[in-house]
Design a protein around this motif. Structure first.
Motif, PDB file in Angstrom:
ATOM      1  N   PRO A 119      56.725  61.784  68.147  1.00 19.67           N
ATOM      2  CA  PRO A 119      56.467  60.899  66.997  1.00 19.67           C
ATOM      3  C   PRO A 119      57.780  60.527  66.320  1.00 19.67           C
ATOM      4  N   PRO A 120      57.821  59.392  65.632  1.00 20.20           N
ATOM      5  CA  PRO A 120      59.059  58.959  64.968  1.00 20.20           C
ATOM      6  C   PRO A 120      59.652  59.999  64.019  1.00 20.20           C
ATOM      7  N   ASP A 121      58.793  60.771  63.351  1.00 20.17           N
ATOM      8  CA  ASP A 121      59.309  61.736  62.385  1.00 20.17           C
ATOM      9  C   ASP A 121      59.810  63.026  63.040  1.00 20.17           C
ATOM     10  N   ALA A 122      59.778  63.100  64.385  1.00 26.26           N
ATOM     11  CA  ALA A 122      60.307  64.277  65.073  1.00 26.26           C
ATOM     12  C   ALA A 122      61.826  64.343  64.965  1.00 26.26           C
ATOM     13  N   VAL A 123      62.458  63.181  64.844  1.00 23.61           N
ATOM     14  CA  VAL A 123      63.913  63.121  64.705  1.00 23.61           C
ATOM     15  C   VAL A 123      64.249  62.966  63.232  1.00 23.61           C
ATOM     16  N   THR A 124      65.070  63.873  62.728  1.00 18.79           N
ATOM     17  CA  THR A 124      65.456  63.834  61.320  1.00 18.79           C
ATOM     18  C   THR A 124      66.974  63.835  61.194  1.00 18.79           C
ATOM     19  N   TRP A 125      67.449  63.383  60.045  1.00 17.13           N
ATOM     20  CA  TRP A 125      68.881  63.329  59.768  1.00 17.13           C
ATOM     21  C   TRP A 125      69.157  64.166  58.519  1.00 17.13           C
ATOM     22  N   LEU A 126      70.306  64.830  58.524  1.00 18.25           N
ATOM     23  CA  LEU A 126      70.707  65.580  57.336  1.00 18.25           C
ATOM     24  C   LEU A 126      71.020  64.631  56.191  1.00 18.25           C
ATOM     25  N   ASP A 127      70.679  65.034  54.977  1.00 15.92           N
ATOM     26  CA  ASP A 127      71.136  64.214  53.859  1.00 15.92           C
ATOM     27  C   ASP A 127      72.663  64.271  53.824  1.00 15.92           C
ATOM     28  N   ASP A 128      73.279  63.222  53.297  1.00 15.67           N
ATOM     29  CA  ASP A 128      74.727  63.063  53.408  1.00 15.67           C
ATOM     30  C   ASP A 128      75.494  64.226  52.784  1.00 15.67           C
ATOM     31  N   ALA A 129      75.014  64.749  51.654  1.00 17.49           N
ATOM     32  CA  ALA A 129      75.719  65.843  50.977  1.00 17.49           C
ATOM     33  C   ALA A 129      75.699  67.112  51.823  1.00 17.49           C
ATOM     34  N   THR A 130      74.542  67.425  52.397  1.00 19.66           N
ATOM     35  CA  THR A 130      74.432  68.614  53.244  1.00 19.66           C
ATOM     36  C   THR A 130      75.290  68.469  54.492  1.00 19.66           C
ATOM     37  N   HIS A 131      75.273  67.287  55.066  1.00 14.47           N
ATOM     38  CA  HIS A 131      76.096  67.030  56.252  1.00 14.47           C
ATOM     39  C   HIS A 131      77.573  67.244  55.935  1.00 14.47           C
ATOM     40  N   GLU A 164      78.857  69.054  53.544  1.00 11.93           N
ATOM     41  CA  GLU A 164      79.093  70.466  53.256  1.00 11.93           C
ATOM     42  C   GLU A 164      79.223  71.274  54.544  1.00 11.93           C
ATOM     43  N   LEU A 165      78.328  71.041  55.505  1.00 11.57           N
ATOM     44  CA  LEU A 165      78.383  71.771  56.764  1.00 11.57           C
ATOM     45  C   LEU A 165      79.622  71.401  57.564  1.00 11.57           C
ATOM     46  N   THR A 166      79.984  70.128  57.538  1.00 12.71           N
ATOM     47  CA  THR A 166      81.174  69.694  58.260  1.00 12.71           C
ATOM     48  C   THR A 166      82.413  70.398  57.732  1.00 12.71           C
ATOM     49  N   GLN A 167      82.513  70.524  56.434  1.00 16.09           N
ATOM     50  CA  GLN A 167      83.668  71.173  55.825  1.00 16.09           C
ATOM     51  C   GLN A 167      83.620  72.697  55.999  1.00 16.09           C
ATOM     52  N   ALA A 168      82.425  73.256  56.066  1.00 22.54           N
ATOM     53  CA  ALA A 168      82.303  74.707  56.115  1.00 22.54           C
ATOM     54  C   ALA A 168      82.552  75.271  57.503  1.00 22.54           C
ATOM     55  N   ARG A 169      82.230  74.513  58.543  1.00 20.02           N
ATOM     56  CA  ARG A 169      82.289  75.055  59.897  1.00 20.02           C
ATOM     57  C   ARG A 169      83.654  74.863  60.538  1.00 20.02           C
ATOM     58  N   THR A 170      84.670  75.292  59.831  1.00 21.34           N
ATOM     59  CA  THR A 170      86.036  75.275  60.345  1.00 21.34           C
ATOM     60  C   THR A 170      86.848  76.317  59.586  1.00 21.34           C
ATOM     61  N   THR A 191      75.239  66.258  65.008  1.00 21.73           N
ATOM     62  CA  THR A 191      74.080  65.943  64.164  1.00 21.73           C
ATOM     63  C   THR A 191      74.533  64.936  63.117  1.00 21.73           C
ATOM     64  N   ARG A 192      73.895  63.787  63.088  1.00 16.37           N
ATOM     65  CA  ARG A 192      74.298  62.716  62.188  1.00 16.37           C
ATOM     66  C   ARG A 192      73.669  62.867  60.810  1.00 16.37           C
ATOM     67  N   GLU A 193      74.361  62.297  59.827  1.00 16.65           N
ATOM     68  CA  GLU A 193      73.842  62.262  58.471  1.00 16.65           C
ATOM     69  C   GLU A 193      72.936  61.047  58.273  1.00 16.65           C
ATOM     70  N   ALA A 194      72.116  61.094  57.215  1.00 11.96           N
ATOM     71  CA  ALA A 194      71.146  60.031  56.968  1.00 11.96           C
ATOM     72  C   ALA A 194      71.810  58.671  56.828  1.00 11.96           C
ATOM     73  N   GLY A 195      73.021  58.643  56.275  1.00 12.62           N
ATOM     74  CA  GLY A 195      73.718  57.378  56.096  1.00 12.62           C
ATOM     75  C   GLY A 195      74.154  56.728  57.391  1.00 12.62           C
ATOM     76  N   LYS A 196      74.097  57.477  58.495  1.00 11.49           N
ATOM     77  CA  LYS A 196      74.443  56.938  59.813  1.00 11.49           C
ATOM     78  C   LYS A 196      73.208  56.663  60.670  1.00 11.49           C
ATOM     79  N   ALA A 197      72.016  57.014  60.182  1.00  9.08           N
ATOM     80  CA  ALA A 197      70.800  56.756  60.951  1.00  9.08           C
ATOM     81  C   ALA A 197      70.714  55.261  61.291  1.00  9.08           C
ATOM     82  N   PRO A 198      70.201  54.936  62.464  1.00 10.19           N
ATOM     83  CA  PRO A 198      69.526  55.792  63.447  1.00 10.19           C
ATOM     84  C   PRO A 198      70.434  56.398  64.521  1.00 10.19           C
TER      85      PRO A 198
END
Length: 266
Positions: free
Chosen positions: A242-254, A256-262, A25-32
């Protein structure tokens, strides 16, 4: 506190995902940029929880060594699913990243499989999608060859469901041709997207359309092979989202989850 004789409501079924950037799951800063795991929920009923633990740049080896498999095994429960999608980074030449298709690659895959089964969860192997490998002559070389084959062999040996996304996507890309496959991958002109003001050509990472095409096949296969109950899947034949069906995590949440899931350092 629950009173005597009462029961907690059943926990929703969960699908854990392990893999690299094709799945993440990509962060908003990497969209699209979009991983297929990012849009899996589009084809599942709302009651199914997707826990995407994929990490960009991970091979089966590093995902295991970084403690990310340990985190999954500490949290997965009986009846949950673990989908594993590796091979692209395993084929890279860097010694710290690489695995050998008929060497340590199957060893690491079996660690995922055995760990899930020991916890009465359901392991599923998924080969990664093919990249846009078209050359200037219109040829479509294979980016990886032995890794999907090795994964299929492990699936057969261990009696694990195998979803061959690699060869299915290659078949699609061949049918689409060089021009037809471009919208599925990152091909941005300068000024086209604010995250890439200078433009970006990245034949290895997908746009939402590519991720949705790939994950539709994954969801369809899970049902067709009776890996999950048929009523878990929705909208498998839906032509457009619809275009809004695909969403990206905000960078901070992304982050946090990346660091937490290990349970390690990765």
């Amino acid at each position: 506190m629950l009173s005597e004789g009462t029961h907690q409501p059943p926990r929703p079924p969960r699908i854990f995902l392990a893999g690299g950037s094709a799945t993440v799951t990509r962060e908003a800063g990497k969209a699209p940029m979009t991983g297929w795991g990012q849009v899996l929920h589009l084809f599942l009923t709302p009651g199914i929880e997707v826990v995407n633990c994929a990490r960009a740049g991970a091979s089966a080896r590093t995902f295991h060594e970084w403690g990310r498999l340990d985190w999954i095994l500490a949290n997965i429960a009986p009846g949950d699913y673990l989908l594993m999608c590796f091979g692209i980074n395993d084929a890279k030449p860097e010694e710290w990243l690489r695995t050998e298709a008929y060497g340590d690659f199957p060893v690491h895959l079996r660690a995922f499989i055995d760990g899930a089964r020991e916890r009465n969860a359901h392991p599923v192997l998924v080969s990664p999608p093919e990249s846009d490998t078209y050359d200037v002559h219109g040829n479509l070389p294979r980016s990886i060859t032995e890794y999907p084959m090795a994964m299929a062999d492990v699936a057969a040996e261990c009696g694990v469901p195998y979803i061959d996304l690699y060869n299915q996507s290659r078949h699609w890309w061949a049918e689409l041709g060089p021009a037809g496959v471009r919208p599925f991958f990152i091909n941005l002109e300068p000024g086209e997207h604010p995250d890439y003001p200078e433009g970006l050509r990245d034949p290895g990472h997908m746009m939402p359309a590519g991720a949705i095409a790939c994950v539709r096949f994954v969801a369809y296969s899970l049902v067709a092979e009776q890996v999950v109950p048929a009523h878990w899947a929705v909208d498998l034949d839906r032509a457009h989202f619809p275009p809004d069906a695909v969403t990206w995590l905000d960078d901070a949440t992304h982050h946090e989850l990346t660091q937490a899931r290990t349970l390690g350092t990765g």
